[in-house]
Write a protein that holds these residues in place. Structure first.
Motif, PDB file in Angstrom:
ATOM      1  N   PRO A   5       0.829  -1.221   0.000  1.00  0.00           N
ATOM      2  CA  PRO A   5       0.000   0.000   0.000  1.00  0.00           C
ATOM      3  C   PRO A   5       0.856   1.260   0.000  1.00  0.00           C
ATOM      4  O   PRO A   5       1.940   1.293   0.587  1.00  0.00           O
ATOM      5  N   PHE A   6       0.359   2.298  -0.670  1.00  0.00           N
ATOM      6  CA  PHE A   6       1.058   3.590  -0.679  1.00  0.00           C
ATOM      7  C   PHE A   6       0.042   4.693  -0.976  1.00  0.00           C
ATOM      8  O   PHE A   6      -1.033   4.449  -1.528  1.00  0.00           O
ATOM      9  N   GLU A   7       0.392   5.908  -0.592  1.00  0.00           N
ATOM     10  CA  GLU A   7      -0.393   7.085  -0.956  1.00  0.00           C
ATOM     11  C   GLU A   7       0.008   7.524  -2.363  1.00  0.00           C
ATOM     12  O   GLU A   7       1.103   7.195  -2.847  1.00  0.00           O
ATOM     13  N   TYR A   8      -0.883   8.262  -3.008  1.00  0.00           N
ATOM     14  CA  TYR A   8      -0.665   8.636  -4.409  1.00  0.00           C
ATOM     15  C   TYR A   8      -0.936  10.127  -4.579  1.00  0.00           C
ATOM     16  O   TYR A   8      -1.940  10.653  -4.077  1.00  0.00           O
ATOM     17  N   PRO A  11       0.763  15.789  -8.995  1.00  0.00           N
ATOM     18  CA  PRO A  11       0.921  17.240  -9.153  1.00  0.00           C
ATOM     19  C   PRO A  11       0.827  17.648 -10.615  1.00  0.00           C
ATOM     20  O   PRO A  11       1.058  16.841 -11.522  1.00  0.00           O
ATOM     21  N   GLU A  12       0.518  18.932 -10.834  1.00  0.00           N
ATOM     22  CA  GLU A  12       0.347  19.434 -12.194  1.00  0.00           C
ATOM     23  C   GLU A  12       1.399  20.460 -12.581  1.00  0.00           C
ATOM     24  O   GLU A  12       1.393  20.956 -13.709  1.00  0.00           O
ATOM     25  N   THR A  13       2.320  20.785 -11.675  1.00  0.00           N
ATOM     26  CA  THR A  13       3.425  21.678 -11.985  1.00  0.00           C
ATOM     27  C   THR A  13       4.692  21.120 -11.352  1.00  0.00           C
ATOM     28  O   THR A  13       4.634  20.320 -10.410  1.00  0.00           O
ATOM     29  N   VAL A  14       5.836  21.580 -11.864  1.00  0.00           N
ATOM     30  CA  VAL A  14       7.104  21.161 -11.276  1.00  0.00           C
ATOM     31  C   VAL A  14       7.200  21.643  -9.832  1.00  0.00           C
ATOM     32  O   VAL A  14       7.649  20.895  -8.955  1.00  0.00           O
ATOM     33  N   ALA A  15       6.795  22.871  -9.578  1.00  0.00           N
ATOM     34  CA  ALA A  15       6.869  23.413  -8.219  1.00  0.00           C
ATOM     35  C   ALA A  15       6.045  22.575  -7.248  1.00  0.00           C
ATOM     36  O   ALA A  15       6.486  22.281  -6.119  1.00  0.00           O
ATOM     37  N   GLU A  16       4.855  22.164  -7.666  1.00  0.00           N
ATOM     38  CA  GLU A  16       4.008  21.334  -6.808  1.00  0.00           C
ATOM     39  C   GLU A  16       4.645  19.965  -6.582  1.00  0.00           C
ATOM     40  O   GLU A  16       4.607  19.422  -5.466  1.00  0.00           O
ATOM     41  N   ALA A  17       5.259  19.415  -7.615  1.00  0.00           N
ATOM     42  CA  ALA A  17       5.915  18.116  -7.478  1.00  0.00           C
ATOM     43  C   ALA A  17       7.079  18.198  -6.502  1.00  0.00           C
ATOM     44  O   ALA A  17       7.270  17.303  -5.661  1.00  0.00           O
ATOM     45  N   VAL A  18       7.863  19.263  -6.586  1.00  0.00           N
ATOM     46  CA  VAL A  18       9.005  19.431  -5.679  1.00  0.00           C
ATOM     47  C   VAL A  18       8.527  19.568  -4.241  1.00  0.00           C
ATOM     48  O   VAL A  18       9.101  18.966  -3.320  1.00  0.00           O
ATOM     49  N   ARG A  19       7.467  20.341  -4.017  1.00  0.00           N
ATOM     50  CA  ARG A  19       6.930  20.476  -2.647  1.00  0.00           C
ATOM     51  C   ARG A  19       6.450  19.128  -2.123  1.00  0.00           C
ATOM     52  O   ARG A  19       6.684  18.781  -0.955  1.00  0.00           O
ATOM     53  N   THR A  20       5.799  18.371  -2.972  1.00  0.00           N
ATOM     54  CA  THR A  20       5.293  17.064  -2.553  1.00  0.00           C
ATOM     55  C   THR A  20       6.434  16.129  -2.186  1.00  0.00           C
ATOM     56  O   THR A  20       6.380  15.418  -1.174  1.00  0.00           O
ATOM     57  N   LEU A  21       7.484  16.133  -2.999  1.00  0.00           N
ATOM     58  CA  LEU A  21       8.642  15.284  -2.710  1.00  0.00           C
ATOM     59  C   LEU A  21       9.352  15.741  -1.442  1.00  0.00           C
ATOM     60  O   LEU A  21       9.816  14.915  -0.643  1.00  0.00           O
ATOM     61  N   ALA A  22       9.442  17.042  -1.248  1.00  0.00           N
ATOM     62  CA  ALA A  22      10.090  17.560  -0.036  1.00  0.00           C
ATOM     63  C   ALA A  22       9.321  17.133   1.205  1.00  0.00           C
ATOM     64  O   ALA A  22       9.926  16.768   2.232  1.00  0.00           O
ATOM     65  N   ASP A  23       8.008  17.158   1.145  1.00  0.00           N
ATOM     66  CA  ASP A  23       7.188  16.737   2.289  1.00  0.00           C
ATOM     67  C   ASP A  23       7.346  15.243   2.560  1.00  0.00           C
ATOM     68  O   ASP A  23       7.329  14.802   3.711  1.00  0.00           O
ATOM     69  N   GLY A  28       9.219   9.055  -0.463  1.00  0.00           N
ATOM     70  CA  GLY A  28       8.526   9.307  -1.716  1.00  0.00           C
ATOM     71  C   GLY A  28       9.270   8.738  -2.909  1.00  0.00           C
ATOM     72  O   GLY A  28      10.496   8.646  -2.906  1.00  0.00           O
ATOM     73  N   LYS A  29       8.516   8.337  -3.929  1.00  0.00           N
ATOM     74  CA  LYS A  29       9.089   7.847  -5.182  1.00  0.00           C
ATOM     75  C   LYS A  29       8.371   8.538  -6.342  1.00  0.00           C
ATOM     76  O   LYS A  29       7.148   8.708  -6.320  1.00  0.00           O
ATOM     77  N   VAL A  30       9.149   8.910  -7.368  1.00  0.00           N
ATOM     78  CA  VAL A  30       8.578   9.534  -8.552  1.00  0.00           C
ATOM     79  C   VAL A  30       8.135   8.458  -9.532  1.00  0.00           C
ATOM     80  O   VAL A  30       8.880   7.519  -9.824  1.00  0.00           O
ATOM     81  N   LEU A  31       6.934   8.605 -10.056  1.00  0.00           N
ATOM     82  CA  LEU A  31       6.420   7.742 -11.111  1.00  0.00           C
ATOM     83  C   LEU A  31       6.441   8.520 -12.412  1.00  0.00           C
ATOM     84  O   LEU A  31       5.764   9.538 -12.543  1.00  0.00           O
ATOM     85  N   ALA A  32       7.254   8.064 -13.376  1.00  0.00           N
ATOM     86  CA  ALA A  32       7.303   8.695 -14.696  1.00  0.00           C
ATOM     87  C   ALA A  32       6.494   7.827 -15.650  1.00  0.00           C
ATOM     88  O   ALA A  32       5.272   7.818 -15.603  1.00  0.00           O
ATOM     89  N   LEU A  50       4.695   7.142  -0.448  1.00  0.00           N
ATOM     90  CA  LEU A  50       4.013   8.033  -1.379  1.00  0.00           C
ATOM     91  C   LEU A  50       4.598   7.859  -2.768  1.00  0.00           C
ATOM     92  O   LEU A  50       5.816   7.898  -2.943  1.00  0.00           O
ATOM     93  N   VAL A  51       3.733   7.700  -3.777  1.00  0.00           N
ATOM     94  CA  VAL A  51       4.136   7.684  -5.182  1.00  0.00           C
ATOM     95  C   VAL A  51       3.664   8.994  -5.810  1.00  0.00           C
ATOM     96  O   VAL A  51       2.477   9.331  -5.752  1.00  0.00           O
ATOM     97  N   VAL A  52       4.622   9.726  -6.405  1.00  0.00           N
ATOM     98  CA  VAL A  52       4.332  11.035  -6.993  1.00  0.00           C
ATOM     99  C   VAL A  52       4.347  10.885  -8.510  1.00  0.00           C
ATOM    100  O   VAL A  52       5.403  10.736  -9.132  1.00  0.00           O
ATOM    101  N   ASP A  53       3.174  10.923  -9.106  1.00  0.00           N
ATOM    102  CA  ASP A  53       2.995  10.736 -10.546  1.00  0.00           C
ATOM    103  C   ASP A  53       3.172  12.090 -11.238  1.00  0.00           C
ATOM    104  O   ASP A  53       2.362  13.000 -11.049  1.00  0.00           O
TER     105      ASP A  53
END
Length: 284
Positions: A5-8, A11-23, A28-32, A50-53
């Motif tokens: 299990p993981f949270e998902y 984000p829709e901008t680079v800035a939002e993705a960076v904040r999410t990864l920082a938190d 956290g893992k990036v999903l490309a 957390l998976v960050v798509d």
């Protein structure tokens, strides 16, 4: 198998993705494109909280010219790289090597940035990026920075990316005046190469003036065959190339697995370097 299990987050901008990864920090893992991470999740070899798509971020896609460089968005798919006219015109080695990655289904989903950030030394594109002397632009809480590809790969599946940084762009020098070839040995079409060789060659008056040789699956990171590159300078025909290629495995530490032992990989590095350079020069 069923992933843990993981949270998902999407984000829709680079800035939002960076904040999410920082938190998320280390959790956290990036999903490309998902062609590397999803198998790890299914086999329970990765356990992110957390998976960050980043698939919805438009600025991470596309190819543009920037002076003597091509700027390629990290989320540009392999299929898009292969078929982009700028890549084919100015970075033909990247287009040709990418066309050999896995199969059409993977190439339509997998991404250039995802392949580099995953940092599998057996993959095709990290060795190609090394031969091209690419630069990688990453975004983090403190802004953007550029990492030379020679400094990007740290160890097996490890890069210079911090947990709160995102690879956003791959900058590739235009290779006008260079000839090129990508050669690999793999027993099954969809498999990783047992050894891969990316060769770029510049010639003048019938002699090799400069050569770059990137090696896949010859150590815990992709490598440059520096001894072979140095010996290749001045080569004036097939015999000289063959002699220089004998140095291709120097300084490498290939692994042993079910596919090959280290000495066989060293043999392949020498043989494939000779083939790749001969094909690039047209002397083969």
């Amino acid at each position: 198998m069923i992933p843990p299990p993981f949270e998902y987050a999407r984000p829709e901008t680079v800035a939002e993705a960076v904040r999410t990864l920082a938190d998320a920090g280390e959790d956290g893992k990036v999903l490309a494109g998902g062609q590397s991470l999803l198998p790890l999740l299914r086999m329970r070899l990765a356990f992110p909280e957390l998976v960050v798509d980043v698939g919805r971020i438009p600025e991470l896609r596309g190819v543009r010219e920037d002076g003597d460089m091509l700027a390629i968005g990290a989320m540009t798919t392999h299929h898009e790289v292969v078929n982009d006219p700028l890549v084919r015109r100015h970075a033909g080695l990247l287009a040709d090597a990418t066309a050999t990655v896995a199969d059409p289904a993977v190439r339509h989903r997998g991404t250039l940035g995802g392949s580099l950030a995953h940092a599998d030394p057996a993959a095709d594109l990290p060795a190609v990026a090394l031969a091209l002397d690419a630069d990688l632009v990453v975004a983090g809480p403190a802004g953007r920075r550029t990492i030379a590809v020679r400094d990007f790969f740290v160890d097996y599946l490890q890069t210079a990316l911090a947990p709160d940084e995102l690879l956003v762009e791959v900058r590739v020098p235009k290779t006008g005046g260079w000839s090129f070839h990508y050669e690999k040995f793999h027993p099954v079409a969809q498999s990783w190469p047992i050894v891969g060789v990316a060769a770029l060659v510049r010639r003048d008056d019938g002699h090799v003036t400069e050569a770059r040789v990137g090696l896949a699956n010859m150590g815990s990171t992709p490598l440059r065959a520096t001894a072979a590159e140095e010996t290749m300078a001045g080569a004036d025909g097939p015999e000289a190339v063959a002699r220089a290629a004998e140095a291709a495995a120097e300084g490498t530490r290939p692994s042993q697995d079910l596919a090959a032992d280290p000495e066989y990989r060293r043999h392949l590095a020498r043989v494939l370097t000779r083939r790749a350079v001969l094909a690039a020069t047209g002397w083969g």
